[in-house]
Design a protein around this motif. Sequence first.
Motif, PDB file in Angstrom:
ATOM      1  N   TYR A   1       0.856  -1.193   0.000  1.00  0.00           N
ATOM      2  CA  TYR A   1       0.000   0.000   0.000  1.00  0.00           C
ATOM      3  C   TYR A   1       0.884   1.234   0.000  1.00  0.00           C
ATOM      4  O   TYR A   1       1.827   1.332   0.783  1.00  0.00           O
ATOM      5  CB  TYR A   1      -0.883   0.008   1.261  1.00  0.00           C
TER       6      TYR A   1
ATOM      7  N   CYS B   1       0.655   5.562  -0.057  1.00  0.00           N
ATOM      8  CA  CYS B   1      -0.229   6.728   0.026  1.00  0.00           C
ATOM      9  C   CYS B   1      -0.138   7.520  -1.270  1.00  0.00           C
ATOM     10  O   CYS B   1       0.947   7.897  -1.706  1.00  0.00           O
ATOM     11  CB  CYS B   1       0.179   7.631   1.189  1.00  0.00           C
TER      12      CYS B   1
ATOM     13  N   CYS C   1      -6.597   5.737   4.745  1.00  0.00           N
ATOM     14  CA  CYS C   1      -5.573   4.747   4.385  1.00  0.00           C
ATOM     15  C   CYS C   1      -5.733   3.470   5.212  1.00  0.00           C
ATOM     16  O   CYS C   1      -5.490   2.368   4.714  1.00  0.00           O
ATOM     17  CB  CYS C   1      -4.171   5.337   4.537  1.00  0.00           C
TER      18      CYS C   1
ATOM     19  N   HIS D   1       0.944  11.178   9.790  1.00  0.00           N
ATOM     20  CA  HIS D   1       0.043  10.307   9.034  1.00  0.00           C
ATOM     21  C   HIS D   1       0.260   8.813   9.310  1.00  0.00           C
ATOM     22  O   HIS D   1      -0.678   8.091   9.664  1.00  0.00           O
ATOM     23  CB  HIS D   1       0.187  10.620   7.544  1.00  0.00           C
TER      24      HIS D   1
ATOM     25  N   GLU E   1      -1.951   6.065  11.294  1.00  0.00           N
ATOM     26  CA  GLU E   1      -2.476   4.865  10.615  1.00  0.00           C
ATOM     27  C   GLU E   1      -2.207   3.618  11.453  1.00  0.00           C
ATOM     28  O   GLU E   1      -3.071   2.752  11.598  1.00  0.00           O
ATOM     29  CB  GLU E   1      -1.780   4.685   9.262  1.00  0.00           C
TER      30      GLU E   1
HETATM   31 ZN    ZN Z   1      -1.924   7.463   3.595  1.00  0.00          ZN
END
Ligand code: ZN
Length: 478
Positions: free
Chosen positions: A30, A32, A224, A249, A253
């Motif tokens: 993954y 961003c 996210c 961020h 997460e």
């Molecule tokens: Zn993100």
Amino acid sequence: MDPHNLYIYNSLTSSKEKFKPLRKNSVGMYVCGPTVYSNVHLGNCRTFISFDIIFRYLRYLGYNVRYVRNITDVGHLEDTGEDKISKKAKVEKLEPMEIAQKYTNSFREVLKNFNVLDPSIEPVASGHITEQISIIEDLIEKNLAYTSNGSVYFDISKYNKIDSYGKLSGRDLEKIKSNSRDLSSQDDKKNEYDFALWKKAEKKHLMKWKSPWSEGFPGWHLECTAMSNKYLGDEFDIHGGGIDLKFPHHDCEIAQAVGYTGKQPAKFWIHANMLTLNSKKMSKSLDNNILPDELFSGKNDFFSKPYDPNVIRFFFLQAHYRSELDISEIAINASEKGFERLVEMIDRLKNIKVSSINNDNLLSQIKDWEKNCFDCLDDDFNSPMLIAEIFNSSKLITQIEKDGDAGQRDIDYFLGLFDILLNKILGINYSKSTSDNDSILKILLNVRDEARAKKDFSLSDSIRDQLNKLGVKVNDKD
Ligand code: ZN
Ligand code: AMP
């Protein structure tokens, strides 16, 4: 499967670790994605190119990679607290979703120009509001989040009883004073370091959704967690982004995901370093950003001529993804020269006269070089080392030219490696095909002119029609 020994620098442990996927043969990654309220600048592109190399190499190793790269179209706030996309929508007199679509399209086009592969899934935040609301409900139920005046906040002090917040960035909680992307009113929060999961929207706010708490919108960090969890599961292999996203961020997460699933979401955290201009981070807010189109067209305040996207990609890859890179005309010109040398070097190899006998000794020398190249990639995707190693092969090419003892098999193997390393893994298109095509076109047009001069109109019309079919318009002056 994976005879290589890939080591990746894990930001979570601050060390290089041997890469082993959680599920055999499959990798979940993954990254961003962009906030689509304006054109992406070269700095953003550098980060996405860095992850493109990682994606390409993992695929080359034979993994079935599910690469998820999201589009942020909601929840990313300006310092004034206004949603970036809503703000731009007012300026451009468009619907917020028109803004998101417009800049998503231009983002995709720019990455195509840079020969960046499409991700497997490109989910948008506004399409995953239900998933985000479910996570918030779960966190409230577990007492890790609380409501306040229609908004919902993540409770860091409660979370710290199950895990420690800030472990990715290594920030000491006491020192976390402000969070520029979450300017919630202090009165609403229990602690200043708590962050918003849901924000109640003011009346004038354009993008809002119904929720059990208020009509509002999700906090930026939550999307996210929702999308990585939905498409990659509670635990997945790699989570990436620019290094500026490490805090808050990515730390947020992790906290949301651990709170929600009880598991650490990603095994490896990879952070790409920044592109700078005059040693300052290139950024929209500092207004020192260069747009890719400005560089390709040569129309900008910083550079005096246009550059090929391949050269810019090559320039980026001459630095390791974890190193800061300063962009300047001198540096790009040096890369352009290097790129030309590279193309010439491969052309020399293509034009070598082959012997009728294959040369086992030479093949084993080529294979030694191959191993050195892959050692670079296995060492945390070290593209500058790989490029240096690729230039090293010049010695071998000179030796082959001198000795004239390479068989077709040997040359094909050597050329095949350039294709794998440069084309497939680094995504650099080194063939001279464009200029070759131009030359072929010129020859065809000359033949057509001769045919017309001889009044052989069936031949000249046939050439014209076939070129037209390929999109090449032929205009006759007379
Ligand atoms: Zn993100
Ligand atoms: P944003 O649209 O601001 O969320 O940024 C999209 C991606 O670009 C994020 O992964 C950022 O970390 C990255 N990014 C932003 N500025 C730079 C820069 N100057 N150099 C490299 N990457 C950047």
